[in-house]
Design an enzyme around this catalytic site. Structure first.
Site: not given
Ligand code: NAD
Length: 535
Positions: A175-176, A200, A250-251, A272, A306, A404
């Site tokens: 979402w960020n 998304p 994501g995370s 990422e 991130c 983080e």
């Molecule tokens: P998250 O991992 O919780 O969610 C990311 C996405 O994955 C969401 O769309 C979520 O619905 C989906 N998701 C959740 N469970 C899943 C599963 N079991 N299988 C597949 N998809 C699933 O991350 P978040 O907390 O929403 O986002 C923030 C994180 O993203 C931070 O750690 C940040 O550093 C990272 N981030 C990294 C970058 C980069 O380019 N390296 C860019 C932006 C954010």
């Protein structure tokens, strides 16, 4: 967001005037209907505006069967899309660039309303997508053209490398940065001839849907970009398990699961992930510029970026001056909710983010850290606001030291020599981004090369490396696998195919030549090719 005037409180950060428009002026039923037209799913979900907590929109959500149907449609559409020339596909990106610029007000409103970030940071996000659209719009024909390579035996063997699309890419984003990490990251996949099934984050569904509508307006066939909304743990794995390639942002925790699922099917993935990014302020830094850079790179999007800086290493000789100025500038930041330029810091996105930020700061304070400024939520501005916060005296057992935070919180550490600073900056399993400040560019680059992060910015916090879209961007260590941007950022969405053509003679004994005679000939050939410096 409200149109009432918020009075600056007597202590803490001042509040920027609120904008005049409300969420309901922007997110009308007509807009939601336009964006969700053709989007699958019989379930429903809603998202909320971080500025106020009010419901923004209701949209359809998918079952795993819906995801399978989305893949089916995407596969059918991908074939015709891949048959168009690269130039024709690239032209869609260039038209998209112009349409987004033209209609930016609506986009910036949506990004702000769904993420809680400031107008300027929403604009920065839009810029990031436009430079990607321009880069691949102009360069894709060159990245994707068939390339000749030196064959096994010069003149006799010709080797040509073709780039075929992977097929349908499964794409998952957080979402960020909802425009950048949906549309921005998918553009190279499209121009390489792929279709995309994208999930998304539901919190920022409208921004992703807006990007899709705009790309369709620019000429992308509707079915080539499928958006599937719904619960991450349900829809996410269904997206991963049917893609010909997986792109995940994501995370680190979720990324590990995604990578395992993709690996089990022998499908490639880009990940990422998170970071704990460090900035090094060396003893010869221009302190005013470093302070400026620190304010921007610690608190952009309220730290929910991130590549933002969460650890600040300052040389002891300049620490007092730097910290004095940095604290003063941070204290003066204006928190705001308006759909207009002017605020310096927006909201956190969710109660979960506010909980993590509050927990990290409160724990550090309880264990002896000093709060130089900030350190408290600001419900008077909005339900999820938190002040930009600088912590001093942070030590390893504190979560904020190693985990983080993903919020407007930075910890300051002093160092005596550069070796020590580099070691401490590298002392984390993450490796996403870092920053070095010095008046000596050569020195800055030398330090940069020793930092174990995918990007390093010299005399900038994050934007210089991120916006240099001809160069790769991504993470080392637990911050990810693979890269976006540049050649890596488009080639990952292709299968390289080598077509080698042998002429005149085979690569084997021929015309009655004995094995020994052929071996002797090849010995001569190998020596000659080395002498001629063939590569
Ligand atoms: P998250 O991992 O919780 O969610 C990311 C996405 O994955 C969401 O769309 C979520 O619905 C989906 N998701 C959740 N469970 C899943 C599963 N079991 N299988 C597949 N998809 C699933 O991350 P978040 O907390 O929403 O986002 C923030 C994180 O993203 C931070 O750690 C940040 O550093 C990272 N981030 C990294 C970058 C980069 O380019 N390296 C860019 C932006 C954010």
């Amino acid at each position: 967001m409200t149109d009432s005037v918020v009075v600056a409180p007597s202590d803490g950060n001042p509040v920027a005037p609120a904008g005049e428009r409300r969420a309901s002026d922007v997110v009308t039923p007509e807009l939601v209907a336009r964006l969700t037209a053709g989007i699958r799913g019989s379930g429903t979900d809603t998202n909320h505006c971080p500025f106020t907590g009010e419901v923004l929109a209701e949209f359809p959500t998918c079952s795993t069967d819906d995801v399978a149907a989305a893949y089916e449609d995407a596969r059918a559409a991908q074939r015709a899309w891949a048959e168009r020339s690269v130039r024709a596909r690239a032209a869609v990106l260039l038209r998209f660039h112009d349409l987004v610029l033209r209609d930016q007000d609506e986009l910036l409103d949506l990004i702000q309303l769904e993420t809680g970030k400031t107008r300027l940071q929403a604009h920065e996000e839009m810029q990031a997508v436009l430079v990607v659209a321009r880069h691949y719009g102009r360069k894709a024909p060159s990245y994707l053209r068939p390339r000749r390579h030196l064959g096994a035996v010069p003149l006799l063997t010709q080797a040509l490398v073709l780039r075929h699309p992977k097929g349908v890419v499964g794409h998952i984003s957080p979402w960020n940065y909802p425009f950048e990490l949906s549309a921005g990251d998918a553009l190279p996949a499209f121009v390489a001839g792929n279709a995309v099934v994208m999930k998304p984050d539901s919190q920022t569904a409208l921004t992703a849907l807006w990007g899709r509508r705009k790309l369709i307006e620019a000429g992308l066939p509707e079915d080539v970009w499928q958006i599937v909304l719904g619960e991450g743990p349900v829809v996410g794995p269904a997206v991963v398990e049917q893609g010909d390639y997986v792109s995940f942002t994501g995370s680190t925790r979720t990324g590990r699961d995604v990578a395992q699922r993709a690996a089990a099917r022998l499908v490639g993935s880009t990940l990422e992930l998170g970071g704990k990014n460090a900035m090094l302020v060396l003893d010869d830094a221009d302190i005013d510029k470093a302070v400026d850079g620190a304010v921007r790179s610690c608190f952009s999007s309220a730290g929910q970026l991130c590549i933002s800086i969460e650890r600040l290493y300052v040389h002891a000789a300049v620490a007092e001056e730097f910290l004095g100025k940095f604290t003063e500038r941070t204290r003066a930041m204006r928190l705001g909710t308006g759909l207009a330029y002017g605020a310096d810091l927006g909201s956190l996105v969710s109660a979960r983010q506010l909980e993590v930020v509050t927990r990290h700061v409160d724990e550090a304070r309880a264990k002896g850290a000093t709060v130089l400024t900030g350190g408290r939520p600001r419900p008077d501005v909005g339900p999820l606001f938190y002040e930009p916060t600088i912590l001093d005296g942070v030590e390893p057992p504190m979560a904020v030291c190693t985990e983080e935070t993903f919020g407007p919180v930075v910890s300051v550490y002093r160092f005596g020599d550069v070796e020590e600073a580099v070691d401490r900056a590298n002392g984390t399993p993450y490796g996403l981004n870092s920053s070095v400040w010095t008046r000596n560019t050569r020195r800055g680059r030398a330090v940069a090369a020793r930092l174990r992060t995918g990007t390093v910015n010299v005399n900038e916090g994050y934007a210089a490396a991120y916006a240099s879209v001809a160069a790769p961007m991504g993470g080392m260590g637990q911050s990810g696998l693979g890269r976006r941007h540049g050649a890596e950022g488009i080639w990952k969405y292709t299968e390289a195919q080598t077509v080698a053509t042998q002429r005149l003679l085979p690569l084997a004994p021929s015309s009655g030549m004995t094995d020994a005679g052929y071996a002797a000939l090849m010995n001569k050939g190998l020596r000659a090719m080395k002498t001629l410096r063939l590569r």
